[in-house]
Each structure stands twice: as C-alpha cells, then as structure tokens.
Design an enzyme around this catalytic site. Structure first.
Site, short mmCIF file in Angstrom:
data_model
loop_
_atom_site.label_atom_id
_atom_site.label_comp_id
_atom_site.label_asym_id
_atom_site.label_seq_id
_atom_site.Cartn_x
_atom_site.Cartn_y
_atom_site.Cartn_z
N GLU A 147 -102.38 30.83 55.89
CA GLU A 147 -102.49 29.70 56.83
C GLU A 147 -103.95 29.37 57.09
OE1 GLU A 147 -100.64 32.65 59.34
OE2 GLU A 147 -101.81 31.91 61.04
N LYS A 195 -107.53 28.87 58.70
CA LYS A 195 -108.24 29.53 59.80
C LYS A 195 -108.90 28.43 60.63
CE LYS A 195 -111.48 33.24 60.76
NZ LYS A 195 -112.30 32.56 61.74
N ASP A 211 -111.08 26.56 63.28
CA ASP A 211 -112.39 26.86 63.83
C ASP A 211 -112.45 26.44 65.30
OD1 ASP A 211 -114.91 27.76 63.92
OD2 ASP A 211 -115.81 26.18 62.70
N ARG A 250 -110.28 35.14 74.82
CA ARG A 250 -110.41 36.44 74.19
C ARG A 250 -111.37 37.34 74.96
NH1 ARG A 250 -113.68 38.22 69.64
NH2 ARG A 250 -112.74 40.14 68.93
N GLU A 303 -105.05 29.27 68.60
CA GLU A 303 -106.41 28.73 68.63
C GLU A 303 -106.46 27.40 69.37
OE1 GLU A 303 -108.30 30.87 67.18
OE2 GLU A 303 -110.20 29.93 66.61
N TYR A 344 -100.37 31.09 66.35
CA TYR A 344 -100.31 31.80 65.08
C TYR A 344 -100.09 33.30 65.23
CZ TYR A 344 -105.28 32.32 66.24
OH TYR A 344 -106.46 32.58 66.87
N LYS A 392 -112.88 33.37 53.82
CA LYS A 392 -113.73 32.30 54.33
C LYS A 392 -114.11 31.32 53.21
CE LYS A 392 -115.31 32.49 58.06
NZ LYS A 392 -116.04 33.19 59.10
N CYS A 417 -147.40 49.74 60.99
CA CYS A 417 -146.43 49.09 61.88
C CYS A 417 -147.14 48.01 62.71
CB CYS A 417 -145.80 50.13 62.80
SG CYS A 417 -144.83 49.39 64.11
N CYS A 455 -147.21 49.13 66.57
CA CYS A 455 -147.95 50.27 67.14
C CYS A 455 -149.08 50.76 66.23
CB CYS A 455 -147.00 51.42 67.46
SG CYS A 455 -146.34 52.22 65.99
N CYS A 486 -141.40 52.45 60.38
CA CYS A 486 -142.55 52.86 61.20
C CYS A 486 -142.35 54.33 61.54
CB CYS A 486 -142.57 52.01 62.47
SG CYS A 486 -143.44 52.77 63.84
N CYS A 543 -143.78 54.19 69.45
CA CYS A 543 -143.89 52.79 69.04
C CYS A 543 -143.17 51.94 70.09
CB CYS A 543 -143.27 52.58 67.67
SG CYS A 543 -143.09 50.84 67.24
S1 IVH Z 1 -104.86 35.91 63.47
C1 IVH Z 1 -105.18 40.30 65.12
N1 IVH Z 1 -104.74 33.51 62.50
O1 IVH Z 1 -110.16 33.73 63.81
C2 IVH Z 1 -105.74 39.05 64.52
N2 IVH Z 1 -106.70 34.10 63.70
O2 IVH Z 1 -112.19 35.61 62.92
C3 IVH Z 1 -105.29 37.81 65.19
N3 IVH Z 1 -108.31 32.29 63.92
O3 IVH Z 1 -110.17 35.71 66.70
C4 IVH Z 1 -105.91 36.62 64.64
N4 IVH Z 1 -107.16 30.76 62.85
O4 IVH Z 1 -109.74 33.17 66.95
C5 IVH Z 1 -105.48 34.37 63.18
N5 IVH Z 1 -104.46 31.39 61.63
C6 IVH Z 1 -105.18 32.25 62.31
C7 IVH Z 1 -106.44 31.91 62.84
C8 IVH Z 1 -107.18 32.87 63.52
C9 IVH Z 1 -108.28 31.01 63.52
C10 IVH Z 1 -109.44 32.89 64.66
C11 IVH Z 1 -109.07 33.73 65.86
C12 IVH Z 1 -109.65 35.09 65.57
C13 IVH Z 1 -110.74 34.74 64.60
C14 IVH Z 1 -111.14 35.93 63.76
#
Ligand code: IVH
Length: 721
Positions: A139, A141, A143, A162, A197, A249, A337, A442, A445, A460, A466
């Site tokens: 799925e 991610k 932002d 969080r 999110e 999610y 990523k 260094c 120091c 150093c 230092c």
């Molecule tokens: S699962 C236990 N699913 O990414 C893990 N996170 O870099 C629960 N995020 O803190 C997270 N899209 O804020 C999950 N489809 C997705 C997500 C997602 C964005 C964010 C979330 C998390 C961060 C980690």
C-alpha cells in the site's frame, strides 16, 4: 522574539498585580491577549519548531502574568476566549496520553535487494521454506503524520498523535473536525483503536498557502508540515478550515480482532466507515510487491496526496504475532522508499564537528537549495576518506574524485535522513582549486588525532579534556533514552559547561549543592534563570537519581554500545556491581569473564573490546569515582513468568532449526527468563539442537549439559509463551 508583541515599557515593569489592576479594561484585554499569543508562539517554537525563542525565565514570567490577570480581572480568560486547560496541559500545549499499544515506526528499504532480504529474513525467522508462499499487503506510504483514533462502544472518545511512540498528544477536538474520521461507528467491538495517516491534499495545500500569503503569514514548506501544523492547532476551529484527510491502515488496542489477516482487517475498517487506500492490494511474492511498487511510483504524480514510498506488511496476522517487534519497528513490515531527490548546489565550506566519542565529522556547508520542499544548507561528508574519494579499504568511490570547497555538488535526501553529498560536477570545478586537507589536530581542543588501520574515522584523543567531546557526552547523558532529564536541553549543557559548572556528566548531580540557592555563585544569577526554573531543573535532576541498568550503561556513551547492546548487557549481568566487576576482569586475556562477555548473544568482538578498553582507561574514571555515589542503579528485572522452567538457565541453540529460527527461539527463551549464549561451557544448562548440530553436541555430553531437540523445545514452549 516572542516578546516583541508586548508593549516593552509595560513589559519592563514586569506587571505586579497592582499594575494590572491599574490598567483600563480594554488595555488589560489587549495585553492579556498578547500574552496568550506569546505563550502559544513560545510553545510552538519550543516544542514544534524545536527552536526556543524565550528563556525559561521569560516564559515563567509570561505564565505568571497570565494567571495574575485571571486573579485580578475575574472572568478574564473567558472574555478573551482563552482556555487555560490547553495552555496548562503538557509541555507541548496538548495533554500527554500513554498509548495502550506503542505507536512504532517502520524500517526502510531503498533497493529491490533490501526487499528480497526482508522477505528472506522473515522466512528464516518463521522457518517457512521457499516452496510455501508468504503473502503480503502492499500500500502507498502516505506522507503525513500518524494518528490513533479510539472508539469505545462505537463512539469516538480520543485521538492521539504518535508523540514519542509511548506518549501521544491528545488532539481529539481537532480530529473531530476531520471528515474522514467518523464520530460514530456502527459496531459491537467495545474498544476499537484505528490508526492511520492524517494528510493534506495537494490542492488544499496550495489553497492554504495562497491564503497564508494573502494574510502575510508564514508559508508551509510541504503538505506534511501543513497537516502537522493544522492538526496541532491550538484553535481547533481552524482545523476545519484547513482540510485534512485520514487514511486508516492499522490498529492499536482491539477488544476483538477485526479479521485473520491484514487485508481483511483493513477491509473491515472500510466497512465500518473509514477511508482506506484504494491502491492497496495483496501480493503473493516479492516480485509481485516490486511490480506494484513500480506501478504506484508511476501513478504518484496523479495522486492528490503526497506519498514517499510503498509499505509491505505480512498479511497473515498469526505470522505478524510471531514475528513481533524490534525496539521501535515491527519485523513484519517495511517501507520501500522512493529514490531520493537530488539537487545541485555549491559547497561553501567544510566544517569539522567533534562528536561524543571524539569522531571528527566533516559537514558540508552548502548554498541553500530546495530539495523536495525542504531547504537544505548542510550535508554530511561522512569522514576523511569519503572526502578524498575512497572507502576505508582504499578502494575508489565516485571514480576517485575528491570533494573540494567551492565545488558544485549533487546533494540528495531520502526521507528524514541527513542530506548527503552524492557526487561532484567536475566540469564546474574552479581552476586552481586544491584538495581539502583534513585536520591532524582536533579543531576543538588541539589534541592530536588518531586513525586506526582499516577505519575511516579520525578521532580526537583528548577525551573529556576536549570541550566538544565533553559537551556531546553530557548531551547524550541527559538525553531521552539515557537519563532523560527533562528540560536539560542542549543550550543549558553548553552554558553550564562554558561556566565550568559541569565538566563531566556526574557534576549534574552536584549542581544543587554547588550552584543552588544559598551558594556563592548561583544558577539563578545567570541571565534567563528565575527561582522557579532553577527549582524545576533540580527537581528534574533529582527525579532521575534512580535509573535502570540498561539505561545507565547506554548513558555512559561508550563506543559501539547503543541501546540494544546496553539492553543485552543489562539482561546478562543483572546488576551494575556484577557488570562492572566482570567487564574489568575481562581485561585479562583468556579469563572466564572475557569468555563470558564474548559469549553474550548479540555482543560482537568490537563491542567487547570497546567495553573492556573503556573501563580500563582513564576515560571512565568519572563513572566509578563520582557518578556512582550520586545515583542508584536498579537491577535488571526481566518481565518473565516466575514459574518458568527455564528461569535463569543458560541455553545454547545450535544446528539449523526447521520450524523456528534462532532469532525467534532466542526471544522466546529470554521471555522465559533464560540467558542465551552462543558458545557452550560448563555453565551451560541446556543445548537445543537442530539439523547438523556439529561439535557442540559432543562438548555438551562432555560437560554433562542436557540436550534437547527442536521439537522437544517447541513442545516445552507450548503454553508458556
Ligand atoms: S504502518 C507498526 N502503513 O510511516 C507500523 N505506516 O515511517 C505501523 N505511514 O509512523 C505503520 N503510510 O506514520 C503504515 N500505509 C502505511 C503508512 C504508514 C504512512 C507512516 C506512519 C509511520 C511511518 C513510518
């Protein structure tokens, strides 16, 4: 800065209550409102932007004055529409609430190889052979920022950010204004904690910035910052004006499971009225995951929300449960990523920072450049060898091209990591430029530097003499994962160090005696300190005189001893006295203490020699000569089943396990109060063997150690973990 809004003449008088009384009604309202604005600005600068613009004393006076207004002009808060409960709650302005289940983050992968490795480590952990499929969900991610929304008997009762993962901020009033978050759900699940999110759509982001610019207000750098700023608004009505979305999610506490797999659970959330991402799907192999990743990457620009990668999660919840968590991330998920964004800019200078363990770290000062919505003006250059175009083995990197001041360079940032310099645009190099000469002394120091063979790090040799090393050590010592002394920030460390009040971390615990009330020199004499802030600081320090062994070991800032190693050591040695005596004795080659330390599972050779060197050297003298007198180190008590048949046993696993992995076996053994070692000795209590166990079985027989098969181990375990 925050004070600018105040009438400075009035401010200087510091408002005794009588003066407040002498103000006209309308002046009082004007001024009171200004003070609330100052407080909100200061809270934001301190807790959100991480750049405080008021001293503690100034802040204390603001708070004091505000309460004086309410005391002397009854109903004052009401009249200016100020809610003291917001201002008076936790340090960020929002009430802090403990998460019922910690909110974790995700491990990242950038390359296909890392995703293949992710899958194979899961197979290894679970003991699932390659002819058996493991299914994953895939799925986008999003932002934005994560939010947990909690329903009791179908009613939204709480929404938490969080925060630090353990404690979140209560933003319920604001979350109620997000239309994707239902206020009621039609369900008989008593406790339903939905996680997802919060984000701002691209169009809404552009609209918001247009509005901000018309108002002459600060523009947001990107939709994520805008979403975070909007969700953490003190004036919750504004959250409604700033349109925010929410994708569900994941989940936290549940009074009963939503489904038996990840995908089914998310579908269930969709049925309950939550918005879930339509691009999510189930993939039955890594190849399918990677194909989906590329599809999503192609459709990225057509989406109305920002995404920065794709998240893969093991679909089967029973597998997720077995895989469990590392300290901050689940083993069953990874964020793949998108490649980092790159920009070209000029390298203006190279500055050397000296870290806690003496490492000289070169930092590139850059002509500011915008990379994916963030202005970048610094980047890491890693170490001496990186600048000169080779790795620690002398092998060429970047085709052997060195990095020089005045060069044009490619800079990239991936996610939240520190920006890096990727390459040099040689065609733009100025004629006559010369190679960078890395300092041999260094810069902080003047001590000589040293570099070990096969290691790119230049260090150093000044130790605590230092100033840079000392300051960084103290900062580490008071930091969140170490002694966690509230309010003892970087600026305080630096100013106390410059005054000569703290030379090593142990001085912190003597501050009250030496610079407290009634002393010849007092902290409160320093500009920016008041009686209240000094007393808060001492309270915070005194509140941390008792510490767990693992935190204590971590706080010493020993090279190669991070949080995880400190945990392992604490679990192994149980008490500080035992730990110290053993590590000191481990100095002796071939000693049983050295063998024992080297056998701690998860502690490698480098860590062993770093520990032994540390406690042998003068570098650690402050720990034993002064720190230990000021504090109490609690023994490490493991949360284990008391009637566990494995309590305090030393277990060794050997051979290839079929139905479980070493990692899972180790976790289970430790949960049952056993210690896991990787070598067999007379003190081993149990050897668990998989296929082809090798020489350890013979040794076990020699020592009279009990031997168990994998199957027997799993049977013994059933019902215990
Ligand atoms: S699962 C236990 N699913 O990414 C893990 N996170 O870099 C629960 N995020 O803190 C997270 N899209 O804020 C999950 N489809 C997705 C997500 C997602 C964005 C964010 C979330 C998390 C961060 C980690």
């Amino acid at each position: 800065m925050g004070l600018k809004v105040l009438n400075t003449d009035l401010w200087k008088k510091k408002f005794t209550p009588i003066e407040i009384k002498s103000l006209s009604d309308s002046d009082a309202i004007k001024l009171g409102t200004q003070i609330t604005i100052c407080i909100a600005q200061a809270d934001k600068a301190y807790h959100i932007d991480d750049s405080p613009d008021l001293t503690d004393a100034e802040y204390d006076i603001l708070q004091f004055n505000l309460s004086a207004f309410e005391k002397h002009v009854p109903g004052f808060f009401n009249r200016i529409g100020y809610s003291p409960s917001v201002g008076a709650s936790g340090s960020s302005g929002f009430e802090k609430v403990k998460h019922s289940v910690p909110m974790l983050s995700l491990n990242n992968g950038l390359t296909d190889e890392e995703i293949y490795n992710f899958e194979s480590s899961i197979r290894r952990f679970l003991g699932v052979k390659s002819d058996q499929e493991i299914w994953f969900t895939s799925e986008p991610k999003i932002d934005g920022l994560s939010l947990s929304v909690i329903y009791r008997n179908g009613k939204l009762t709480k929404a938490l950010t969080r925060g630090d993962g353990t404690f979140g901020e209560n933003v319920t009033a604001n979350a109620r204004k997000i239309s994707d978050i239902p206020l009621k759900v039609n369900t008989d699940i008593e406790v339903l904690e939905v996680r997802g999110e919060v984000f701002m759509g691209r169009r809404d982001f552009i609209r918001l910035n247009e509005k901000q610019s018309q108002l002459g207000a600060k523009l947001f750098a990107n939709p994520r910052n805008a979403a975070a700023g909007s969700l953490r608004q003190f004036d919750f009505k504004k959250t409604e004006d700033r349109k925010l979305g929410f994708f569900a999610y994941a989940w936290g506490e549940l009074s009963r499971p939503l489904a038996r797999d990840q995908y089914g659970s998310i579908q269930k959330l969709a049925k309950l009225g939550f918005k879930t991402n339509s691009l999510s799907r189930v993939c039955k192999s890594v190849d399918a995951l990677l194909e989906h990743y590329r599809e999503i990457m192609l459709s990225r620009s057509n989406l109305d929300y920002d995404i920065d990668g794709v998240v893969y999660k093991v679909n089967e919840l029973s597998y997720q449960n077995r895989l469990g968590f590392r300290s901050t991330t689940p083993r069953w998920a990874i964020a793949h990523k998108f490649p980092a964004e790159i920009a070209i800019t000029k390298l203006l200078d190279i500055e050397i920072q000296v870290g806690r363990t003496g490492t000289l770290s070169p930092v590139a000062r850059l002509k500011p450049v915008n990379i994916g919505g963030v202005v970048v003006s610094n980047a890491t250059l890693h170490n001496k060898d990186y600048i000169s175009g080779k790795d620690r083995n002398g092998v060429k990197i970047r085709g052997g091209v060195d990095i020089r001041i005045q060069d044009w360079v490619e800079v990239y940032r991936a996610g939240d990591v520190i920006p890096k310099v990727k390459s040099v645009i040689l065609e733009k190099r100025v004629a006559g430029s010369s190679s960078y000469v890395f300092p041999t002394f260094c810069p902080a120091c003047g001590s000589a530097t040293s570099q070990e063979l096969g290691d790119s790090t230049v260090r150093c040799t000044g130790g605590l003499n230092c100033p840079s090393q000392a300051i960084e050590k103290i900062k580490h010592f008071v930091s969140r994962k170490a002694f966690n002394i509230d309010g003892f920030g970087k600026k305080i460390v630096e100013s106390f160090f410059v005054n000569g009040w703290i030379k090593d971390p142990s001085d912190i615990f003597r501050l009250e005696k030496t610079y407290g009330p009634g002393c010849r020199v007092e902290i409160s004499d320093l500009e920016g300190w008041g009686a209240q802030s000094v007393s808060n600081l001492f309270n915070a320090i005194n509140g941390r005189r008792i510490i767990s062994l693992s935190r204590f070991i971590y706080s010493l800032g020993i090279r190669h001893v991070g949080e995880q190693a400190a945990n392992l050591l604490a679990k192994h040695y149980i008490s500080w006295k035992n730990f110290y005596a053993n590590v000191v004795a481990a100095r002796e080659k071939n000693s049983k203490e050295l063998l024992d330390l080297s056998a701690v599972d998860g502690i490698g050779k480098i860590t062993v020699s770093s520990l032994v060197d540390y406690f042998f050297s003068h570098e650690s003298s402050w720990v034993t000569s002064s720190l230990i007198e000021e504090i109490e180190v609690n023994d490490c008590v493991s949360r284990v089943v008391n009637d566990s048949p494995f309590l305090n046993l030393t277990i060794v696993f050997t051979g290839s396990l079929n139905r479980t992995s070493r990692a899972e076996a180790k976790l289970n053994a430790e949960a049952l109060g056993a210690k896991v070692s990787n070598s067999i000795s007379k003190r081993t209590d149990l050897l668990v063997i998989g296929d082809n166990p090798g020489s350890k079985v013979k040794k076990a027989r020699e020592y009279g150690v009990k031997v168990m098969s994998e199957a027997e181990w799993l049977t013994a375990l059933s019902g215990l973990v």
